[in-house]
Design a protein around this motif. Structure first.
Motif, PDB file in Angstrom:
ATOM      1  N   VAL A 244      36.302  31.058  44.289  1.00 40.32           N
ATOM      2  CA  VAL A 244      36.153  32.511  44.394  1.00 40.32           C
ATOM      3  C   VAL A 244      37.516  33.183  44.498  1.00 40.32           C
ATOM      4  O   VAL A 244      37.794  34.192  43.824  1.00 40.32           O
ATOM      5  CB  VAL A 244      35.272  32.870  45.609  1.00 40.32           C
ATOM      6  CG1 VAL A 244      35.275  34.369  45.850  1.00 40.32           C
ATOM      7  CG2 VAL A 244      33.852  32.365  45.401  1.00 40.32           C
ATOM      8  N   VAL A 245      38.404  32.635  45.340  1.00 38.81           N
ATOM      9  CA  VAL A 245      39.745  33.206  45.484  1.00 38.81           C
ATOM     10  C   VAL A 245      40.498  33.129  44.167  1.00 38.81           C
ATOM     11  O   VAL A 245      41.178  34.096  43.761  1.00 38.81           O
ATOM     12  CB  VAL A 245      40.520  32.470  46.608  1.00 38.81           C
ATOM     13  CG1 VAL A 245      41.981  32.893  46.613  1.00 38.81           C
ATOM     14  CG2 VAL A 245      39.880  32.753  47.962  1.00 38.81           C
ATOM     15  N   GLN A 246      40.371  32.009  43.475  1.00 38.22           N
ATOM     16  CA  GLN A 246      41.056  31.849  42.184  1.00 38.22           C
ATOM     17  C   GLN A 246      40.538  32.853  41.170  1.00 38.22           C
ATOM     18  O   GLN A 246      41.298  33.396  40.358  1.00 38.22           O
ATOM     19  CB  GLN A 246      40.845  30.414  41.691  1.00 38.22           C
ATOM     20  CG  GLN A 246      41.589  30.090  40.410  1.00 38.22           C
ATOM     21  CD  GLN A 246      41.497  28.622  40.071  1.00 38.22           C
ATOM     22  OE1 GLN A 246      42.275  27.819  40.553  1.00 38.22           O
ATOM     23  NE2 GLN A 246      40.521  28.280  39.244  1.00 38.22           N
ATOM     24  N   PHE A 247      39.223  33.126  41.199  1.00 28.66           N
ATOM     25  CA  PHE A 247      38.655  34.107  40.279  1.00 28.66           C
ATOM     26  C   PHE A 247      39.208  35.497  40.548  1.00 28.66           C
ATOM     27  O   PHE A 247      39.586  36.223  39.635  1.00 28.66           O
ATOM     28  CB  PHE A 247      37.125  34.102  40.419  1.00 28.66           C
ATOM     29  CG  PHE A 247      36.447  35.217  39.672  1.00 28.66           C
ATOM     30  CD1 PHE A 247      36.293  35.144  38.295  1.00 28.66           C
ATOM     31  CD2 PHE A 247      35.976  36.333  40.336  1.00 28.66           C
ATOM     32  CE1 PHE A 247      35.671  36.172  37.605  1.00 28.66           C
ATOM     33  CE2 PHE A 247      35.354  37.358  39.655  1.00 28.66           C
ATOM     34  CZ  PHE A 247      35.202  37.279  38.287  1.00 28.66           C
ATOM     35  N   PHE A 248      39.278  35.866  41.834  1.00 37.76           N
ATOM     36  CA  PHE A 248      39.813  37.175  42.182  1.00 37.76           C
ATOM     37  C   PHE A 248      41.297  37.261  41.841  1.00 37.76           C
ATOM     38  O   PHE A 248      41.786  38.327  41.434  1.00 37.76           O
ATOM     39  CB  PHE A 248      39.587  37.453  43.669  1.00 37.76           C
ATOM     40  CG  PHE A 248      38.231  38.019  43.975  1.00 37.76           C
ATOM     41  CD1 PHE A 248      38.026  39.391  43.998  1.00 37.76           C
ATOM     42  CD2 PHE A 248      37.167  37.181  44.237  1.00 37.76           C
ATOM     43  CE1 PHE A 248      36.786  39.913  44.279  1.00 37.76           C
ATOM     44  CE2 PHE A 248      35.914  37.698  44.514  1.00 37.76           C
ATOM     45  CZ  PHE A 248      35.712  39.069  44.535  1.00 37.76           C
ATOM     46  N   GLU A 249      42.016  36.157  42.008  1.00 36.72           N
ATOM     47  CA  GLU A 249      43.437  36.157  41.677  1.00 36.72           C
ATOM     48  C   GLU A 249      43.654  36.398  40.191  1.00 36.72           C
ATOM     49  O   GLU A 249      44.584  37.093  39.786  1.00 36.72           O
ATOM     50  CB  GLU A 249      44.067  34.824  42.097  1.00 36.72           C
ATOM     51  CG  GLU A 249      44.185  34.615  43.605  1.00 36.72           C
ATOM     52  CD  GLU A 249      45.243  35.501  44.231  1.00 36.72           C
ATOM     53  OE1 GLU A 249      46.176  35.907  43.510  1.00 36.72           O
ATOM     54  OE2 GLU A 249      45.126  35.812  45.438  1.00 36.72           O
ATOM     55  N   THR A 250      42.787  35.816  39.357  1.00 40.31           N
ATOM     56  CA  THR A 250      42.940  35.993  37.911  1.00 40.31           C
ATOM     57  C   THR A 250      42.558  37.392  37.447  1.00 40.31           C
ATOM     58  O   THR A 250      42.949  37.828  36.364  1.00 40.31           O
ATOM     59  CB  THR A 250      42.078  34.982  37.152  1.00 40.31           C
ATOM     60  OG1 THR A 250      40.709  35.119  37.573  1.00 40.31           O
ATOM     61  CG2 THR A 250      42.539  33.555  37.436  1.00 40.31           C
ATOM     62  N   MET A 251      41.770  38.119  38.276  1.00 39.58           N
ATOM     63  CA  MET A 251      41.339  39.452  37.902  1.00 39.58           C
ATOM     64  C   MET A 251      42.269  40.544  38.406  1.00 39.58           C
ATOM     65  O   MET A 251      42.015  41.732  38.186  1.00 39.58           O
ATOM     66  CB  MET A 251      39.917  39.708  38.435  1.00 39.58           C
ATOM     67  CG  MET A 251      38.859  38.790  37.859  1.00 39.58           C
ATOM     68  SD  MET A 251      38.716  38.910  36.073  1.00 39.58           S
ATOM     69  CE  MET A 251      38.078  40.580  35.914  1.00 39.58           C
ATOM     70  N   ARG A 252      43.371  40.205  39.066  1.00 41.63           N
ATOM     71  CA  ARG A 252      44.293  41.227  39.567  1.00 41.63           C
ATOM     72  C   ARG A 252      45.051  41.865  38.420  1.00 41.63           C
ATOM     73  O   ARG A 252      45.399  41.207  37.435  1.00 41.63           O
ATOM     74  CB  ARG A 252      45.286  40.611  40.545  1.00 41.63           C
ATOM     75  CG  ARG A 252      44.658  40.195  41.872  1.00 41.63           C
ATOM     76  CD  ARG A 252      45.721  39.904  42.907  1.00 41.63           C
ATOM     77  NE  ARG A 252      46.791  39.063  42.380  1.00 41.63           N
ATOM     78  CZ  ARG A 252      47.837  38.663  43.082  1.00 41.63           C
ATOM     79  NH1 ARG A 252      47.974  39.070  44.334  1.00 41.63           N
ATOM     80  NH2 ARG A 252      48.762  37.882  42.547  1.00 41.63           N
ATOM     81  N   ASP A 253      45.324  43.152  38.590  1.00 41.33           N
ATOM     82  CA  ASP A 253      46.114  43.854  37.572  1.00 41.33           C
ATOM     83  C   ASP A 253      47.580  43.495  37.671  1.00 41.33           C
ATOM     84  O   ASP A 253      48.265  43.300  36.652  1.00 41.33           O
ATOM     85  CB  ASP A 253      45.922  45.366  37.725  1.00 41.33           C
ATOM     86  CG  ASP A 253      44.502  45.785  37.405  1.00 41.33           C
ATOM     87  OD1 ASP A 253      44.052  46.794  37.980  1.00 41.33           O
ATOM     88  OD2 ASP A 253      43.865  45.092  36.586  1.00 41.33           O
ATOM     89  N   ASP A 254      48.089  43.404  38.895  1.00 44.61           N
ATOM     90  CA  ASP A 254      49.507  43.096  39.088  1.00 44.61           C
ATOM     91  C   ASP A 254      49.675  41.603  39.300  1.00 44.61           C
ATOM     92  O   ASP A 254      48.941  40.977  40.048  1.00 44.61           O
ATOM     93  CB  ASP A 254      50.062  43.846  40.299  1.00 44.61           C
ATOM     94  CG  ASP A 254      49.963  45.344  40.110  1.00 44.61           C
ATOM     95  OD1 ASP A 254      50.038  45.774  38.931  1.00 44.61           O
ATOM     96  OD2 ASP A 254      49.786  46.053  41.118  1.00 44.61           O
TER      97      ASP A 254
END
Length: 330
Positions: A244-254
């Motif tokens: 889940v954390v990895q998914f959110f990390e890949t979806m960051r704009d910056d």
């Protein structure tokens, strides 16, 4: 209240105690079911015995399989019996011990049901009232136009008009109930004597050291499986957290966010990261998880912990430029 806490602690101490508690609960449930069950004899010669024996036999069979189903020894025994040999040999004595423990606990509730029905006597009266010789008792209603079998089949039905103002039905019921209770008490006495003789005679024929080994390894299998399941739950939790954390990390704009934190923040973050990595045990891919589970089933590890028990501990010492010790965990 203190005694209740001690009883609960005993039943929660290990799987064997939990199994004993579940079997006792099933036995109490069987008694409650029988007392709340409204038994109505059909009072027909062709159905009395069939219905009564069905009530006496079918519920114990259901309770037996229910006891097998809720007993943890069942799954442990089947896993040990069906698994491939791999690097760990099978011990038939352990499987036999688990099977014996499972059957003994599963038989408790059915035996309680059978004993309660025999001591109560209603089902026995319904089943065997037609087998009684009516000549043994006075007051036989021979003016009803019915044959003897049909009249005797109506003995369990106390509201039947042919037995109004007659002591014949009560006399036959008492007679059959005496036989029923005698059989019930005899079975109970036999089981108690059998258990006592087994406890007294078994040490004379069995090697106590072998019995201790068998009981130890049967408990080990149960504990090992529980620890494996708990470790899998922790791994799955951390694996899901990482995904889940990895998914959110890949979806960051910056790509990079610059934040100023106190040095203690990085210390706690590092410790948390190391704890997560320790729980993952280096298993970070789906293929690795599947391979690990397959290996656990097909190739159980050897019962030898020498390597990990005597594994040297890595120690750290931090020194400054003047070779003064700043930190050491030695």
């Amino acid at each position: 209240m203190e005694r209740l806490k001690l009883v609960l602690q005993y039943f929660q101490s290990n799987s064997e105690s939990i199994s004993n508690g579940i079997c006792i609960i099933l036995a109490l449930v069987s008694v409650k079911l029988y007392t709340s069950f409204d038994f109505n004899c059909p009072c027909l010669p062709q159905f009395n015995k069939l219905y009564s024996l069905g009530v006496m036999i079918i519920p114990p069979i259901i309770l037996f399989f229910l006891g097998v189903l809720v007993n943890r020894h069942t799954s442990v025994m089947m896993d040990e019996w069906m698994r491939p040999v791999g690097r760990r040999s099978k011990n038939p004595a352990v499987v036999k011990y688990l099977f014996s423990a499972m059957v003994q606990r599963a038989l408790l509730a059915p035996m309680v049901w059978i004993l309660v029905t025999l001591l109560d006597g209603k089902i026995f009266i319904c089943a065997f009232s037609t087998s009684v010789d009516p000549a043994l008792f006075s007051g036989f209603p021979n003016n009803t136009g019915l044959d003897i079998i049909k009249i005797m089949a109506k003995v369990p039905c106390k509201e039947d008009v042919i037995f109004r103002n007659s002591s014949f039905r009560k006399a036959v019921s008492r007679y059959v109930r005496c036989y029923s209770q005698a059989i019930g008490w005899s079975i109970l006495l036999f089981l108690i004597v059998l258990g006592a003789m087994g406890r007294l005679i078994k040490p004379c024929f069995d090697d106590h050291a072998t019995f201790l080994q068998t009981r130890y390894w049967s408990n080990y299998l149960d504990v090992e499986q529980k620890l494996f399941d708990e470790t899998c739950v922790l791994h799955a939790r951390d694996f899901a957290k990482k995904c889940v954390v990895q998914f959110f990390e890949t979806m960051r704009d910056d790509d990079t966010i610059h934040l100023h934190h106190h040095p203690l923040f990085f210390k706690y973050s590092t410790e948390e990261h190391e704890e997560d990595e320790e729980r993952l045990h280096g298993i970070t891919k789906q293929e690795q998880v599947d391979q690990l589970l397959n290996q656990w089933y097909c190739n159980k590890p050897e019962l030898d912990v020498t390597t990990i028990a005597y594994r040297p501990k890595t120690c750290f010492t931090l020194k400054d430029h003047e070779v003064k010790t700043l930190y050491s965990d030695v």
